[in-house]
Design a protein around this motif. Structure first.
Motif, mmCIF file in Angstrom:
data_model
loop_
_atom_site.group_PDB
_atom_site.id
_atom_site.type_symbol
_atom_site.label_atom_id
_atom_site.label_comp_id
_atom_site.label_asym_id
_atom_site.label_seq_id
_atom_site.Cartn_x
_atom_site.Cartn_y
_atom_site.Cartn_z
ATOM 1 N N PRO A 263 -5.938 -45.457 -7.815
ATOM 2 C CA PRO A 263 -5.032 -44.949 -8.854
ATOM 3 C C PRO A 263 -3.568 -45.029 -8.415
ATOM 4 C CG PRO A 263 -6.052 -43.129 -7.674
ATOM 5 C CD PRO A 263 -6.683 -44.381 -7.139
ATOM 6 N N ASP A 264 -2.674 -45.032 -9.378
ATOM 7 C CA ASP A 264 -1.237 -45.056 -9.071
ATOM 8 C C ASP A 264 -0.794 -43.739 -8.445
ATOM 9 O OD1 ASP A 264 -1.000 -47.616 -10.117
ATOM 10 O OD2 ASP A 264 -0.556 -46.872 -12.147
ATOM 11 N N THR A 265 -1.370 -42.639 -8.916
ATOM 12 C CA THR A 265 -1.080 -41.324 -8.340
ATOM 13 C C THR A 265 -2.392 -40.549 -8.228
ATOM 14 O OG1 THR A 265 -0.683 -40.250 -10.474
ATOM 15 C CG2 THR A 265 1.220 -41.237 -9.353
ATOM 16 N N PHE A 266 -2.421 -39.591 -7.335
ATOM 17 C CA PHE A 266 -3.611 -38.762 -7.147
ATOM 18 C C PHE A 266 -3.189 -37.427 -6.541
ATOM 19 C CE2 PHE A 266 -2.978 -41.803 -3.765
ATOM 20 C CZ PHE A 266 -2.931 -41.026 -2.622
ATOM 21 N N ARG A 267 -4.072 -36.450 -6.642
ATOM 22 C CA ARG A 267 -3.740 -35.077 -6.266
ATOM 23 C C ARG A 267 -4.239 -34.760 -4.866
ATOM 24 N NH1 ARG A 267 -5.380 -29.682 -8.371
ATOM 25 N NH2 ARG A 267 -3.462 -28.476 -8.616
ATOM 26 N N ALA A 268 -3.475 -33.943 -4.162
ATOM 27 C CA ALA A 268 -3.859 -33.525 -2.817
ATOM 28 C C ALA A 268 -3.287 -32.144 -2.526
ATOM 29 C CB ALA A 268 -3.353 -34.524 -1.778
ATOM 30 N N LEU A 269 -3.939 -31.455 -1.611
ATOM 31 C CA LEU A 269 -3.394 -30.209 -1.069
ATOM 32 C C LEU A 269 -2.709 -30.555 0.250
ATOM 33 C CD1 LEU A 269 -3.132 -27.097 -1.100
ATOM 34 C CD2 LEU A 269 -5.228 -27.034 0.268
ATOM 35 N N ARG B 112 2.754 -23.233 4.771
ATOM 36 C CA ARG B 112 2.221 -22.895 3.448
ATOM 37 C C ARG B 112 1.548 -24.112 2.820
ATOM 38 N NH1 ARG B 112 5.978 -25.008 -0.192
ATOM 39 N NH2 ARG B 112 7.959 -25.570 0.794
ATOM 40 N N PRO B 113 0.562 -23.857 1.933
ATOM 41 C CA PRO B 113 -0.070 -24.952 1.196
ATOM 42 C C PRO B 113 0.706 -25.271 -0.077
ATOM 43 C CG PRO B 113 -1.209 -22.907 0.726
ATOM 44 C CD PRO B 113 -0.111 -22.567 1.691
ATOM 45 N N GLU B 114 0.639 -26.530 -0.501
ATOM 46 C CA GLU B 114 1.277 -26.934 -1.753
ATOM 47 C C GLU B 114 0.473 -28.074 -2.362
ATOM 48 O OE1 GLU B 114 5.716 -27.229 -2.252
ATOM 49 O OE2 GLU B 114 5.237 -29.359 -2.470
ATOM 50 N N PHE B 115 0.156 -27.977 -3.640
ATOM 51 C CA PHE B 115 -0.506 -29.065 -4.345
ATOM 52 C C PHE B 115 0.540 -30.103 -4.741
ATOM 53 C CE2 PHE B 115 -3.371 -25.460 -5.020
ATOM 54 C CZ PHE B 115 -4.568 -26.019 -4.582
ATOM 55 N N GLN B 116 0.243 -31.374 -4.428
ATOM 56 C CA GLN B 116 1.202 -32.439 -4.709
ATOM 57 C C GLN B 116 0.497 -33.622 -5.353
ATOM 58 O OE1 GLN B 116 3.138 -33.556 -1.042
ATOM 59 N NE2 GLN B 116 4.285 -31.621 -0.885
ATOM 60 N N ASN B 117 1.264 -34.411 -6.098
ATOM 61 C CA ASN B 117 0.809 -35.707 -6.591
ATOM 62 C C ASN B 117 1.335 -36.769 -5.636
ATOM 63 O OD1 ASN B 117 -0.630 -34.894 -8.927
ATOM 64 N ND2 ASN B 117 1.317 -34.568 -9.992
ATOM 65 N N LEU B 118 0.422 -37.531 -5.028
ATOM 66 C CA LEU B 118 0.785 -38.551 -4.060
ATOM 67 C C LEU B 118 0.592 -39.943 -4.648
ATOM 68 C CD1 LEU B 118 -0.932 -37.120 -0.839
ATOM 69 C CD2 LEU B 118 1.370 -36.646 -1.725
ATOM 70 N N THR B 119 1.130 -40.938 -3.962
ATOM 71 C CA THR B 119 0.910 -42.341 -4.319
ATOM 72 C C THR B 119 0.270 -43.036 -3.121
ATOM 73 O OG1 THR B 119 3.005 -43.197 -3.454
ATOM 74 C CG2 THR B 119 3.041 -42.219 -5.669
ATOM 75 N N PRO B 120 -0.294 -44.225 -3.310
ATOM 76 C CA PRO B 120 -0.880 -44.947 -2.172
ATOM 77 C C PRO B 120 0.092 -45.161 -1.022
ATOM 78 C CG PRO B 120 -1.622 -45.919 -4.219
ATOM 79 C CD PRO B 120 -0.586 -44.895 -4.597
#
Length: 333
Positions: A7-13, A23-31
């Motif tokens: 995918p072009d973007t995907f979710r990660a903690l 601290r934790p943060e949810f982010q949208n990452l790219t390849p």
């Protein structure tokens, strides 16, 4: 067999460290955010282990760099593999080898990993099963195999599992009981007695019964799977029978070990260390094949919960507080 696409973007903690702390943060990452490794994996499931709780809870000593994606387990399908060891669409499992500690781990919908660290998903299983087993079940199987390698057999007497209500302990109780052993489960949570008997324990004792006052106590255990460490491990060693085997695989109760040489030189007790992180590939694959045979999905259904990625920060605090029973699978969605 469906082949996943990148995918072009995907979710990660992600775990971050700044002036406000860890601290934790949810982010949208790219390849482009993925580094290292020769293989891309579409992660379907991960799991929650005590070490993951420490990492996501911001406790020091687990994560080796920041920012980083935690999660010491993952299961998914290969997107691409530069080494040619795996084909696109192959289902694979990865536990250990520093993922979620030194390099990015399983709490991401896409991971870049080393193909040499992957294990093919055993035939007749699925990815959810693999993460209901996870590092905890894999570690438990390595401990059971260590007892067997040391010559411990059911007819030799009782075996002990400490920290029995946790993920490793729960699985070890089930595996040993299914193999015909008479299992005594030790726990600091007396309310879990019925749960442990349901897994196959014939007796449940409190951890206070393992506080040895002398270097050698009355012989009781033919073998031990210890997930606790500290005084619990010392007491278990002092009560282990002649030529018994103690498999040590945890330190939830302390990293120090105060004992003497007497159990080892007078009884021939073997203390076997279990390192699931860098377990060699042949033994790793053998353990997963044994798990597929001895720990089918039906056996895990009653001790496994499945939760979404969003729940991880709260789950981390719960596992550190001793409030998580059995196994938790994280659905990457």
């Amino acid at each position: 067999m469906s082949v996943p696409t990148l995918p072009d973007t995907f979710r990660a903690l992600r775990m971050l460290r700044d002036d406000a702390g860890i601290r934790p943060e949810f982010q949208n990452l790219t390849p482009a955010d993925l580094v290292g490794g020769d293989t891309l994996v579409r992660v379907r499931y991960s799991s929650l282990n005590y070490k993951d709780g420490l990492a996501v809870g911001g406790r020091p000593g687990v994560l080796r760099r920041y920012p980083i994606t935690p999660g010491i387990d993952l299961a998914g399908e290969v997107i691409s593999c530069e080494s040619g060891a795996y084909a696109p669409g192959d289902p694979v499992v990865l536990t250990g080898w520093g993922i979620g500690e030194r390099v990015d781990g399983g709490y991401s919908q896409v991971a870049r990993v080393e193909s040499a660290s992957l294990v093919p998903l055993p035939a007749g299983t699925d990815l959810h099963w693999a993460m209901s087993v996870g590092t905890a079940g894999f570690t438990a199987m390595l401990a059971v195999m260590a007892l067997e390698d040391g010559g411990v057999r059911p007819e030799q007497g009782e075996v002990l599992v400490t920290g029995a209500a946790g993920g490793v302990g729960s699985t070890a109780v089930h595996l040993l009981s299914a193999a015909g052993f008479k299992v005594t489960a030790s726990t600091g949570r007396s309310a879990e007695a019925d749960y442990l008997r349901g897994l196959g324990a014939t007796e449940v004792i409190g951890r206070e019964e393992l506080s040895a006052a002398r270097p050698l106590e009355k012989e009781r255990w033919a073998g031990v799977v210890d997930t606790v460490g500290g005084q619990t491990l010392a007491g278990a060693i002092a009560m282990t029978r002649t030529h018994g085997v103690v498999a040590a695989c945890g330190n939830a109760g302390g990293a120090e070990l105060h004992t003497t040489v007497f159990p080892f030189i007078l009884r021939g007790v073997v203390l076997a260390g279990i390192d699931s992180n860098t377990c060699p590939a042949p033994r790793r694959r053998a353990a997963w094949e044994r798990l597929a045979r001895d720990l089918p999905a039906g056996a895990l259904a009653g001790v496994t919960q499945t939760r979404p990625l969003d729940d991880l920060p709260a789950l981390a605090e719960q596992i550190l507080a001793g409030q998580v029973r059995g196994r938790t699978v994280i659905d990457l969605g």
